[in-house]
Design a protein around this motif. Structure first.
Motif, short mmCIF file in Angstrom:
data_model
loop_
_atom_site.label_atom_id
_atom_site.label_comp_id
_atom_site.label_asym_id
_atom_site.label_seq_id
_atom_site.Cartn_x
_atom_site.Cartn_y
_atom_site.Cartn_z
N LEU A 44 0.59 -0.91 -0.25
CA LEU A 44 0.27 -0.44 0.19
C LEU A 44 1.10 1.14 -0.10
O LEU A 44 2.00 1.17 0.71
N TYR A 86 -7.79 3.05 -1.80
CA TYR A 86 -8.19 3.83 -0.27
C TYR A 86 -8.57 5.69 0.15
O TYR A 86 -7.13 5.84 -0.09
N LEU A 98 -4.32 7.60 10.35
CA LEU A 98 -5.17 7.97 9.02
C LEU A 98 -6.17 6.79 9.91
O LEU A 98 -6.52 5.52 10.37
N PHE A 100 -8.71 4.94 6.97
CA PHE A 100 -9.41 4.42 6.01
C PHE A 100 -10.52 4.51 5.67
O PHE A 100 -11.31 3.58 6.94
N GLY A 101 -11.06 4.97 4.36
CA GLY A 101 -12.46 4.24 4.10
C GLY A 101 -12.03 2.33 3.70
O GLY A 101 -11.19 1.65 3.65
N LYS A 102 -13.52 1.78 3.14
CA LYS A 102 -13.49 0.14 2.60
C LYS A 102 -12.72 -0.08 1.90
O LYS A 102 -12.72 -1.60 1.36
N TYR B 35 -2.19 -1.80 11.58
CA TYR B 35 -3.34 -1.58 11.08
C TYR B 35 -4.10 -3.91 10.48
O TYR B 35 -3.00 -4.04 10.31
N GLN B 37 -5.97 -5.26 7.52
CA GLN B 37 -6.71 -5.43 6.45
C GLN B 37 -7.78 -6.05 5.55
O GLN B 37 -6.94 -7.58 5.93
N LEU B 43 -8.80 -1.01 5.72
CA LEU B 43 -7.97 -1.00 7.26
C LEU B 43 -8.57 0.05 8.02
O LEU B 43 -9.24 1.05 8.53
N LEU B 45 -7.34 0.77 12.57
CA LEU B 45 -5.89 0.94 13.22
C LEU B 45 -6.05 0.22 14.34
O LEU B 45 -7.02 -0.16 15.50
N LEU B 90 -1.17 -5.32 8.33
CA LEU B 90 -0.48 -4.34 7.77
C LEU B 90 0.97 -3.22 9.13
O LEU B 90 -0.24 -2.75 9.49
#
Lengths: 110, 114
Positions: A44, A86, A98, A100-102, B35, B37, B43, B45, B90
Motif C-alpha cells: 500500500l 483507499y 489515519l 481509512f475507508g473500506k 492495521y 486489512q 484498514l 487501526l 499491515l
C-alpha cells in the motif's frame, strides 16, 4: 469521531474511459485527506494528498468542504490503473493517525 | 528508500496460541502503526506508537497488545489467537509532525488461525 465512506466496492471501466472514485468524509474540524493505492502484489502506498494539489499518474482529487467529499478522478483510465484504492483522513495535526475507508477495486479492461 | 519489513509473510496458528508479528523500519521514523486489512472492511487501526515504550489504542485493540522497546521495532502480540483474528496485518511508519500523512507500509503478514 471521524469517518470515511467509499460507497462503491468495485468500479469496472474500459481503457480510455473517465474514472471517478468517490470518497465522502465526516469530521467536525479541518481534515487532511489522502488517497492510497495498492497494486497487485505490491505494498500500500500514498497516491496523493489534498494539501499538495498535485496530479499523480494523471489522477487528481479536490477537497470539497461543502460536500465533504474528496473524489479521485482521471480523465482516461489505463490498464495499469487497476488496483485497490483507499481514501483516508487525518485530523489536522494528528501525526499521521489515519482513518481509512473500506476501499474500492478499480478494474480497467482493455 | 524507506523500508518497512515484516518478518513473517505467512503464518498459520492454532486457536489459543500466542502470536508475535514483528515489524522493523530503517528510516528513523518516530511513528509506527499496526492495521488489519479485511475485504469489505478496509484498514482498521489496532495500535500505534509515537515514541519508544509509548503505545496508544486504535479503533480495534481488543485481543491485541504491542511492544516498542526500540525506535525501529514495533511488535504486535496476539496473546491467545482466535479464528476471528485471521486477517492480513499491515505495519506502517511515518515521520512525526503535522501535515505528513504519508505512511510507509510493509508487505503485510497474512495470519490464518485454525
Amino acid at each position: 469521531a471521524q469517518r470515511v465512506t467509499q460507497p462503491e466496492k468495485l468500479l469496472s471501466v474500459f481503457k480510455g474511459a473517465p474514472v471517478e472514485l468517490k470518497c465522502n468524509y465526516s469530521y467536525s474540524g479541518s481534515p487532511e485527506l489522502f488517497w492510497y493505492v495498492q497494486y497487485s502484489r505490491q505494498r500500500l502506498q500514498l497516491l496523493l494528498r489534498h494539501i499538495s494539489r498535485e496530479s499523480i499518474k494523471g489522477f487528481t482529487a479536490d477537497l470539497n468542504k461543502g460536500e465533504t467529499s474528496f473524489h479521485l478522478k482521471k480523465p482516461f483510465a489505463q490498464e495499469e490503473d487497476s488496483a485497490m484504492y483507499y481514501c483516508a483522513l487525518s485530523p489536522s495535526g494528528a501525526n499521521s493517525k489515519l482513518t481509512f475507508g473500506k476501499g474500492i477495486t478499480l478494474s480497467v479492461r482493455p | 528508500d524507506v523500508k518497512v519489513t515484516q518478518s513473517s509473510r505467512y503464518l498459520v496458528k492454532r486457536t489459543g496460541e500466542k502470536v508475535f508479528l514483528e515489524c522493523v523500519q530503517d528510516m528513523d521514523h518516530e511513528n509506527m502503526f499496526w492495521y488489519r486489512q479485511d475485504p469489505g472492511l478496509g484498514l482498521r487501526l489496532i495500535y500505534f506508537s509515537y515514541d519508544v515504550k509509548m503505545k496508544e489504542k486504535g479503533d480495534i485493540p481488543e485481543g491485541y497488545s504491542v511492544s516498542r522497546e526500540k525506535k525501529e521495532r514495533f511488535s504486535l502480540i496476539l496473546e491467545s489467537a482466535s479464528t476471528n483474528q485471521t486477517s492480513m496485518y499491515l505495519c506502517a511508519s511515518s515521520f512525526q509532525g503535522a501535515n505528513t500523512g504519508e505512511l510507509f507500509f510493509g508487505e503485510g503478514s497474512r495470519l490464518t488461525v485454525l
